[in-house]
Motif scaffolding. Structure first.
Motif, short mmCIF file in Angstrom:
data_model
loop_
_atom_site.label_atom_id
_atom_site.label_comp_id
_atom_site.label_asym_id
_atom_site.label_seq_id
_atom_site.Cartn_x
_atom_site.Cartn_y
_atom_site.Cartn_z
N LYS A 307 -15.14 15.90 16.00
CA LYS A 307 -15.10 15.48 14.97
C LYS A 307 -16.29 16.78 14.10
CE LYS A 307 -16.34 10.86 15.01
NZ LYS A 307 -17.69 9.78 14.55
N LYS A 308 -17.03 17.39 14.15
CA LYS A 308 -17.18 19.26 14.52
C LYS A 308 -15.75 20.07 14.29
CE LYS A 308 -20.83 22.49 15.62
NZ LYS A 308 -22.23 22.68 16.60
N ASP A 309 -15.80 20.56 15.05
CA ASP A 309 -14.88 21.89 14.94
C ASP A 309 -13.41 21.14 14.76
OD1 ASP A 309 -16.95 23.43 16.58
OD2 ASP A 309 -16.08 22.16 18.71
N MET A 310 -12.75 19.86 14.73
CA MET A 310 -11.97 19.45 13.86
C MET A 310 -11.56 19.61 13.21
SD MET A 310 -9.41 19.20 17.54
CE MET A 310 -8.06 18.68 16.60
N LYS A 311 -12.79 18.47 12.64
CA LYS A 311 -13.30 17.62 11.72
C LYS A 311 -11.57 16.50 11.32
CE LYS A 311 -14.70 21.34 8.91
NZ LYS A 311 -15.24 21.95 9.82
N VAL A 312 -11.50 15.61 12.72
CA VAL A 312 -10.68 14.62 12.48
C VAL A 312 -11.59 13.74 13.43
CG1 VAL A 312 -8.94 13.78 13.93
CG2 VAL A 312 -8.96 16.32 13.79
N ALA A 313 -11.30 12.63 12.51
CA ALA A 313 -11.11 11.17 12.83
C ALA A 313 -10.83 10.26 14.14
CB ALA A 313 -10.79 10.02 12.02
N SER A 314 -11.95 10.46 15.12
CA SER A 314 -11.71 10.05 16.68
C SER A 314 -12.26 9.07 17.28
CB SER A 314 -10.88 11.41 17.28
OG SER A 314 -10.53 10.91 18.75
#
Length: 344
Positions: A307-314
């Motif tokens: 979430k922090k480094d890629m800003k991806v929902a997971s």
């Protein structure tokens, strides 16, 4: 009942015919008298074969044979050159004849979910207009390299098969936005996956992945599903650094790669050699000093906060991404945050 519907369609020169849920075990041959037909719906029946009369529907753009009893891709389909959407999910298809694909050059969507397919013929690469390919829930152990020829492909669904590896050519699918590889036996993903600049949704849950490929964090993903994989964990262990002498081949390659970066006048002449070009195309670059190298000197891993480094929902918090270094000198330098991979 189905025959009466076909006769009514013939009298009205119908463009669409719906024979879903009619409990029929064969396609009425009278459909050949519908030359203007654009859409034929035959879902949820017991159809085991397609008559040759089907070839007469040269203007047909959509055919739905989902949830029937077909055991192979009907060769007659190869004559439907106008077909854009083909639904064959929920059958018993175990074989795809090469000739069945040859005439489907306008196909945009192919749904073969829930069948018994073990191999895909190389001819799949001829479907150059294909945008949606779905083969979930089959018995695939590999997919052909020709898959990389599908430059228009937007969605690729290969979940719940028996795949242990993927062809490098998968990285050529530059328009891909959605990739579903869940519930296979994948032990790794192709290097170069980060080149799929339009990929937004990726599902690799339930595989045997230990880490993601180099530069994976460069993907502009919106969703990443990667739970239930035996990822490498950040657990410090004792290790021994065994420095190795570089081979002459490696030393020469590194020299040429370094000179290339410096735009030397000698190197352009050298790299005109086809064999040397092919060799240098396999080169990697050190994540610390950026120098090129031919062989992997040291495999490391970088733990990224999704979430922090890629800003991806997971649903996962961190993922291990593969990193390559050129030497222990770079590994022992400070500030990079990379961890060596212990080999037992």
């Amino acid at each position: 009942m189905a025959d009466s519907l076909v006769l009514r369609a013939i009298r009205g020169n119908a463009r669409r015919l719906n024979l879903n849920d009619r409990k029929i075990n064969s396609i009425p041959k009278a459909v050949a008298q519908l030359p203007s037909l654009l859409s034929l719906q035959l879902q949820n029946n017991s159809i085991a074969a397609c008559p040759t009369e089907l070839q007469a529907l040269r203007r047909l753009t959509e055919l739905n044979l989902g949830n029937n009893a077909l055991q192979e891709l009907p060769p007659a389909l190869g004559h439907l050159g106008s077909l854009k959407k083909l639904h064959l999910f929920g059958n018993r298809i175990a074989h795809i004849p090469a000739e069945a694909l040859e005439g489907l050059s306008n196909l945009v969507l192919l749904n073969l979910n829930h069948n018994k397919i073990e191999t895909i013929p190389p001819g799949i690469g001829r479907l150059v207009k294909l945008q949606h390919l779905s083969l979930n829930n089959n018995g695939l152990e590999e997919v052909p390299s020709q898959l990389g020829s599908l430059k228009e492909l937007l969605e690729l669904h290969l979940a719940r098969n028996k795949l242990s590896h993927l062809p490098q050519e998968l990285c050529l699918l530059s328009n891909l936005t959605r990739l579903n590889l869940a519930r296979n036996q994948l032990r790794g993903l192709p290097e170069g996956l980060h080149r799929l600049s339009r990929l937004r949704v990726m599902d690799v849950a339930g595989n045997q992945l230990k880490m993601f490929p180099v530069h994976f964090q460069q993907l502009q993903l919106e969703q990443l599903h990667c739970e239930e994989n035996p990822f490498i964990q950040k657990e410090p262990v004792e290790s021994v650094q065994q420095e190795e002498a570089l081979t002459l081949k490696e030393t020469t390659a590194r020299l040429i790669l370094r000179e290339q970066r410096c735009r030397s006048s000698v190197v352009p002449v050298l790299v005109q050699n086809p064999s040397l070009q092919a060799l240098l195309s396999q080169a990697g670059h050190c994540a610390v000093c950026s120098q090129g190298f031919l062989s992997i000197w040291l495999e490391c891993v970088h733990f990224l906060n999704i979430k922090k480094d890629m800003k991806v929902a997971s649903s996962s918090r961190t993922i291990p991404v593969r990193v390559l270094l050129c030497s222990y000198k770079c590994f022992n330098s400070r500030g990079h945050g990379y961890y060596g991979v212990a080999v037992s």
